[in-house]
Design an enzyme around this catalytic site. Structure first.
Site, PDB file in Angstrom:
ATOM      1  CE  LYS A 122      -4.395  -1.332   1.093  1.00 26.09           C
ATOM      2  NZ  LYS A 122      -5.808  -1.494   1.551  1.00 26.09           N
ATOM      3  CE  LYS A 204      -6.057  -8.192  -1.632  1.00 27.09           C
ATOM      4  NZ  LYS A 204      -6.566  -7.579  -0.661  1.00 27.09           N
ATOM      5  CE  LYS A 207     -13.159  -3.423  -0.385  1.00 26.26           C
ATOM      6  NZ  LYS A 207     -12.212  -3.099   0.440  1.00 26.26           N
TER       7      LYS A 207
HETATM    8  N1  AQP Z   1      -9.107 -11.128  -3.814  1.00 28.45           N
HETATM    9  C1  AQP Z   1      -9.424 -11.606  -2.665  1.00 28.45           C
HETATM   10  N2  AQP Z   1      -9.522 -12.983  -2.499  1.00 28.45           N
HETATM   11  C2  AQP Z   1     -10.003 -13.632  -1.467  1.00 28.45           C
HETATM   12  N3  AQP Z   1     -10.307 -12.704  -0.278  1.00 28.45           N
HETATM   13  C3  AQP Z   1     -10.234 -11.228  -0.355  1.00 28.45           C
HETATM   14  N4  AQP Z   1     -10.464 -10.411   0.333  1.00 28.45           N
HETATM   15  C4  AQP Z   1     -10.020  -8.990  -0.114  1.00 28.45           C
HETATM   16  N5  AQP Z   1      -9.723  -9.287  -1.474  1.00 28.45           N
HETATM   17  C5  AQP Z   1      -9.714 -10.721  -1.723  1.00 28.45           C
HETATM   18  C6  AQP Z   1     -10.913 -10.326   1.766  1.00 28.45           C
HETATM   19  O1  AQP Z   1     -11.925  -9.604   1.776  1.00 28.45           O
HETATM   20  C7  AQP Z   1     -11.990  -9.146   3.304  1.00 28.45           C
HETATM   21  C8  AQP Z   1     -12.204  -7.455   3.269  1.00 28.45           C
HETATM   22  O2  AQP Z   1     -11.229  -6.825   2.707  1.00 28.45           O
HETATM   23  P1  AQP Z   1     -10.671  -5.511   2.997  1.00 28.45           P
HETATM   24  O3  AQP Z   1     -11.874  -4.709   2.348  1.00 28.45           O
HETATM   25  O4  AQP Z   1     -10.809  -5.112   4.650  1.00 28.45           O
HETATM   26  O5  AQP Z   1      -9.611  -4.945   2.456  1.00 28.45           O
HETATM   27  P2  AQP Z   1      -8.680  -5.743   1.497  1.00 28.45           P
HETATM   28  O6  AQP Z   1      -8.145  -7.040   2.046  1.00 28.45           O
HETATM   29  O7  AQP Z   1      -7.537  -4.769   1.495  1.00 28.45           O
HETATM   30  O8  AQP Z   1      -9.166  -5.945   0.349  1.00 28.45           O
HETATM   31  P3  AQP Z   1      -9.375  -5.028  -0.824  1.00 28.45           P
HETATM   32  O9  AQP Z   1     -10.290  -5.450  -1.942  1.00 28.45           O
HETATM   33  O10 AQP Z   1      -7.899  -5.285  -1.618  1.00 28.45           O
HETATM   34  O11 AQP Z   1      -9.359  -3.414  -0.486  1.00 28.45           O
HETATM   35  P4  AQP Z   1      -8.473  -2.338  -0.914  1.00 28.45           P
HETATM   36  O12 AQP Z   1      -8.150  -2.350  -2.289  1.00 28.45           O
HETATM   37  O13 AQP Z   1      -9.417  -1.101  -0.361  1.00 28.45           O
HETATM   38  O14 AQP Z   1      -7.133  -2.390  -0.128  1.00 28.45           O
HETATM   39  C9  AQP Z   1     -10.675  -9.409   3.900  1.00 28.45           C
HETATM   40  O15 AQP Z   1     -11.037 -10.719   4.904  1.00 28.45           O
HETATM   41  C10 AQP Z   1      -9.774 -10.084   2.921  1.00 28.45           C
HETATM   42  O16 AQP Z   1      -8.971 -11.008   3.155  1.00 28.45           O
END
Ligand code: AQP
Length: 340
Positions: A122, A204, A207
């Protein structure tokens, strides 16, 4: 007996997890986290937080953040979570999260936080805003979990490192002050723990990445079809599960399997010789079928802002009551002056 039935037969254990209202939820969030929340709700005491304090570690537009918090509450409910059985609330409405995070910061080492891969990723992606909150994000996550004496944390595999740090912090604290915190375990799905980007399948699905790289939970069928049709695969034409050498094809097979189309090997065998066009058609069908009930329920719920507001208000009161019990115990242990 399954792990879930075992737990139920004894005494209800506590589940905590959260999702950031930092963008449109993706199929990765659904398969890695949300879908499992729903499976667990009858057998555990479940707490599903809208982690807006985590979201501000990356700059957010205030109007969007405000709107997305209620939208995420609607997504939680639309995906099948009953707000009478599960605590669905905003992190910022329960001040104990931030208060415990401060205390736990004083029990966490810089060296531990420096090793976190999400911080490295990040800070590379947001080089203009490498703030201290981004660095101490895992400590706030530890506070979230430990406040509720959580037994199990359903997350995607990307959160495993943070969860291990949470356990280390809890064990360190307990080692000094006695058994204050329950030591949580991860609940990581066997299939779909890491759904990959459609355009860069070594990464990965996230979002906050560009639109074409993810399927949003609210994408309509045409958009889903178009995005999957354009998903990066490879040139050898063989349908087999091999994440290292065939990440794009393996990702589509994992998505189908996670959504209930069967074991990965069986799907691959059935599609043998049928080409990537058919693989993509079948993946599209699975995704559209899985998301359409959620989408129609979401549309109905999101129109009723008063209801959503009442859910998060009510649930925040219960969450605050539970969280404060742990917080007060921690404050007493570390020697804060008693309240009159
Ligand atoms: N690609 C993924 N595959 C499986 N699990 C995933 N999670 C996120 N992406 C995947 C799981 O979703 C939950 C919530 O995630 P989050 O919103 O707290 O943040 P994150 O893990 O940082 O997800 P993003 O989508 O990548 O968000 P941004 O882009 O805002 O950082 C968690 O349980 C995560 O493991």
């Amino acid at each position: 007996m399954s792990e879930i039935q075992n737990a139920a037969a004894e005494k209800k254990q506590v589940i905590f997890s959260g999702i950031q209202p930092s963008g449109t939820l993706t199929l990765g969030n659904y398969i890695g986290a949300l879908r499992n929340f729903v499976k667990l709700q009858n057998d555990y005491d479940c707490i599903y937080c809208i982690v807006d304090e985590h979201a501000i570690t990356v700059r957010q537009n205030p109007a969007d953040l405000r709107r997305r918090c209620l939208e995420l509450a609607a997504i939680y409910i639309a995906s099948g979570l009953d707000p009478k059985k599960n605590l669905i609330y905003c992190q910022s409405h329960v001040s104990a999260h931030a208060e415990l995070a401060w205390i736990l910061n004083c029990f966490t080492y810089m060296g531990e936080l420096n090793r976190m891969t999400q911080f490295k990723a990040k800070s590379a992606a947001h080089a203009d805003n490498i703030n201290a909150g981004l660095f101490t994000y895992p400590v706030l996550m530890a506070a979230d979990i430990l406040l509720y004496q959580t037994n199990l944390v359903p997350v995607g595999v990307d959160q495993k490192q943070h969860l291990e740090l949470c356990r280390d912090i809890a064990q360190r604290f307990n080692g000094i002050y006695g058994d204050v915190f329950t030591i949580p375990e991860g609940y990581i799905p066997k299939v779909g723990a890491k759904i990959m980007s459609l355009q860069e399948p070594e990464k990965k699905m996230s979002k906050s990445d560009p639109e074409e790289t993810y399927i949003a939970l609210l994408d309509d069928a045409d958009t889903i079809r178009r995005k999957i049709r354009r998903a990066v695969t490879d040139s050898d034409g063989e349908i087999r599960y091999d994440p290292e050498n065939k990440p794009g094809v393996s990702n589509l097979l994992s998505i189908m399997s996670a959504l209930g189309a069967g074991e990965i090997d069986a799907i691959a065998a059935e599609l043998q010789g049928k080409g990537y066009g058919e693989l993509k058609n079948r993946t599209t069908e699975c995704v559209v079928e899985a998301l359409s009930p959620l989408q129609s329920e979401y549309k109905r719920l999101v129109a009723d802002k008063a209801y959503l507001q009442s859910v998060i208000d009510e649930n925040a009161k219960t969450a605050a009551y539970l969280a404060n019990k742990t917080l007060r115990k921690v404050q007493k242990k570390i020697g804060y002056a008693p309240r009159g």
